[in-house]
Design an enzyme around this catalytic site. Sequence first.
Site, PDB file in Angstrom:
ATOM      1  N   ASP A 128      21.844  34.314   5.380  1.00  0.00           N
ATOM      2  CA  ASP A 128      20.608  34.182   6.163  1.00  0.00           C
ATOM      3  C   ASP A 128      19.542  35.159   5.689  1.00  0.00           C
ATOM      4  O   ASP A 128      19.838  36.135   4.995  1.00  0.00           O
ATOM      5  CB  ASP A 128      20.903  34.446   7.644  1.00  0.00           C
ATOM      6  N   GLU A 129      18.321  34.872   6.083  1.00  0.00           N
ATOM      7  CA  GLU A 129      17.184  35.778   5.898  1.00  0.00           C
ATOM      8  C   GLU A 129      17.131  36.388   4.495  1.00  0.00           C
ATOM      9  O   GLU A 129      17.097  37.608   4.333  1.00  0.00           O
ATOM     10  CB  GLU A 129      17.232  36.892   6.960  1.00  0.00           C
ATOM     11  N   VAL A 130      17.134  35.531   3.511  1.00  0.00           N
ATOM     12  CA  VAL A 130      17.068  36.000   2.123  1.00  0.00           C
ATOM     13  C   VAL A 130      15.606  35.995   1.671  1.00  0.00           C
ATOM     14  O   VAL A 130      15.020  34.935   1.469  1.00  0.00           O
ATOM     15  CB  VAL A 130      17.928  35.104   1.208  1.00  0.00           C
TER      16      VAL A 130
END
Lengths: 554, 554
Positions: free
Chosen positions: A346-348
Amino acid sequence: MRKRCAQEFVISLLVLVFLNQIEGNGLSKEWSIIDEDLVNSTGITNDQPTYLWPLPKKRSNGNVTVTVDPNLGLVIQGIGHNSSLVREAFARYKNIILTHHVKFGNRNSEQNIEYSISKLIITVSTADETLQLGIDESYSLYVPVGDEHSIVQGAHLEAKTVYGALRGLETFSQLCSFNFMTKNVEISNAPWFIQDKPRFAFRGLLLDTSRHYQPVEIIKQIIDSMSYAKLNVFHWHIVDEESFPLEIPSFPGLWKGSYTGWERYTFDDAHDIVEFAKSRGINVMAEIDVPGHAESWGVGYPDLWPSADCREPLDVSKNFTFEVIASILADFRKIFPFKLFHLGGDEVHTDCWTNTPKVKEWLDEHNMTARDAYQYFVLRAQKLAINLGWTPVNWEETFNAFSEKLNPKTIIHNWLDSGVCPRAVGKGFKCIFSNQGVWYLDHLDVPWEKVYSSDPLEGIDDSSQQKLVIGGEVCMWGETADASDVQQTIWPRAAAAAERLWSSTDDTSSDLDTVLPRLEYFRCLLNQRGIPAAPVRNELARRPPSGFGSCYMQ
Amino acid sequence: MRKRCAQEFVISLLVLVFLNQIEGNGLSKEWSIIDEDLVNSTGITNDQPTYLWPLPKKRSNGNVTVTVDPNLGLVIQGIGHNSSLVREAFARYKNIILTHHVKFGNRNSEQNIEYSISKLIITVSTADETLQLGIDESYSLYVPVGDEHSIVQGAHLEAKTVYGALRGLETFSQLCSFNFMTKNVEISNAPWFIQDKPRFAFRGLLLDTSRHYQPVEIIKQIIDSMSYAKLNVFHWHIVDEESFPLEIPSFPGLWKGSYTGWERYTFDDAHDIVEFAKSRGINVMAEIDVPGHAESWGVGYPDLWPSADCREPLDVSKNFTFEVIASILADFRKIFPFKLFHLGGDEVHTDCWTNTPKVKEWLDEHNMTARDAYQYFVLRAQKLAINLGWTPVNWEETFNAFSEKLNPKTIIHNWLDSGVCPRAVGKGFKCIFSNQGVWYLDHLDVPWEKVYSSDPLEGIDDSSQQKLVIGGEVCMWGETADASDVQQTIWPRAAAAAERLWSSTDDTSSDLDTVLPRLEYFRCLLNQRGIPAAPVRNELARRPPSGFGSCYMQ
């Protein structure tokens, strides 16, 4: 004494007869000494309030109060009769049931009293204690009234597996309550006949030990409390960008990313936590959240950072990055037997890649956009996990970005609002529900009603698609939750999700006003067991009680 | 193995010789196998940081790191060598010391490693395990470096009583820390030589179980945590106007005043709590707060109320009132061996007496003002307690109102700001310091520095008067503290008071900046032991951490 021995002999004979008739996975009436028809003929009514949490799938009860012998005995029968796991669980629950003391602790003086329930007879029909996703957690529990029809003064708990027996022990312990007037542990509304099994196979709680280190003792307290609500997956979000507390034998520099030299887990601590969780019937799903949430990895190995100025996501351009991931996974394979492994994803924020010259160069060389590189990273990590026999779990961004490329075994972990599970199961993926708007416990403004009213199956009507939702998970992110406040942030709201995940919707979707007193009872039960669950009625989570008063009304 | 046995024999001989030389109350050098001169000759320096809480009275240390055997053995010697209390405490502390796991839990594989400290040799020089105010809690602890001069690879703990041994075990456990690099439990800065005893005999924590019921399990957790800070009096404010949770055998209707039928303690629960506390070296001082804080008494016996409309203070005009008090005291005498008994006496609003016709009539008959009646009530209750062998403790209003009439044995319990202890000891009374402005834990805006900087002896210069201050107590009133938040309201601030009460002021009055890291270390130690002590640096008590980070810096 002779009489009791004779009774046990009869029981053993019966069990031998019944065991010969075991068929199928469930609990079939034919082999069971718990005869539902007999129970139903003894004047059972279903209109008594029950204070069980989560509600069992099928239950009926009468209106007789029976007493439980403070020297409650244990008989384990069936193929699994040698289980020390069940024996130790029984000892724990017996302690819980007998919290209150009578007559200067000298219960012996009461030895002439006749108790209705002098033993718990547990039948476990397999010796296999492998804990895994989807194992049989069903059980049947029969608490007789002890009239002349009963051949023994015992309650009966029958389960296919030891883990079903654990769930049944929890239910049995909740049926028992200490009557301060009679000074007896009693079970009201007997006879009880309960047939129970979970709605979902995956009933999780995430704990984040990176934003704050949680001591081993606190983790064990949390796991213990999870078992009281019949949750069965401890999702251990071990590391994140802020700290790397766990020892990795193959890369011993990694835990240099811990906050201090004391805020660490040895590799064997992790193994110990897995064993402890197993003894409570709880799987441990480990996570390394790559490539986005991994800045702390580079404290020990700065090569994992794109550059000293830009430390996240992990450097996609280096083989070393994947060598480290492969080694972590190989190390983890030795201690985490659960077949699901969480790879994050997530949230890359890929700016760091495109802004770092040598990484940008590598992208260009390989003709990749930053988004391609994200996909490349996730898929390569998945492959490493799959090669080790793991089923990969990824946060939903991976599905949202490149669902068609994900390994079809991937389990999609929802967190961004609702909607992704319906889409994921529509494409044949399995899914875990953790909608942040309702099941993120660090959202302090989400009251229990909202947690309770959510459902992993929302938006999914097709029953074959519904089967792909393996369950759900409440998430305890650690930015403001350390050892001092984590339990009251988790409880009682996690219990609301736990009932949603365990109990049939027929029972639980009804009027919340009828649920509230039962949840308050469960919160006070947690308190009695030493778990600092917060008041139920506060608008904001983990707030102190607003004034004096009863636990059951706050 | 033979060599070890021979060593033990030598030790036993030495102890026999030394025990023959015991004199006085303290630990005299003559009888001790801990030879201070020898210690001082081994190059000890005192400039190493120490992370002990509370600070021992006298300590010196070196700069060698020694290892502790994970199979640490126990040898108990001296007249008190049969003590199961010490044996069980050692087992608890060994668990604490060995929290972290190494090599898949298989410590046996390390059996060839030579550890510096392979056993703890505890010498207890009396078999009398009576716990009481003023018993000897002193101990000496010697941790050698294990060179060729030492005849055994053991640490030595010597105490007059088992309770001194408990205090020494706590200190020993704090010296031990797990080194995550070497995977050993280590003691830094050895050799250690500690001679310790408390500054005050009475080091208390009040818990209010009336405003909120605290489950037995939570009370035990609190008592456990008290022992970590070397507090030694659990002041159990059992009942108050809001609820009456405890069973009174002679007046079984009294606990009708509990919030619910579940929020109760059996009489034997209370006994069990006293026994549990004793095993931690902690006295239980029970309180019934009469006549002012007693409305809940009348739920079961409305005759105790002046009238149904005016329920407090207890009806001074009825003999029945004193009959109930006498019976409670007689019942309590069976289970509370501590020689102090708290009779409350604070906040008595006598309007209810003067406004209730029949009570007013009685006052007039007896030619009493309301104030006279207050005095009459308190003194009559005192007499009942004294007749049963108790030393009465009363809140300071009794002293403020009629000091000259109070029984001279009375111990005055300060709470209204500072000033009363100087006046009380000036008149020859003993005093307990609990100034609400600094030591009331429910005052959430009092930070640890303020707790720490207060002193029970403030305003008292005369040394004979100082001796009348038996100690102090932090008070955890329960209006907004239930099972969910009581521990983080107590800790870490109670620890600040605990050090004030235990440690010499020479050590502790210095720069608070040097105290802070040590207190933070102690707070994290509590967390590691499963106690949810709150962050130290928050301005308001029991607040969550403001963001991610290390336990040691929040």
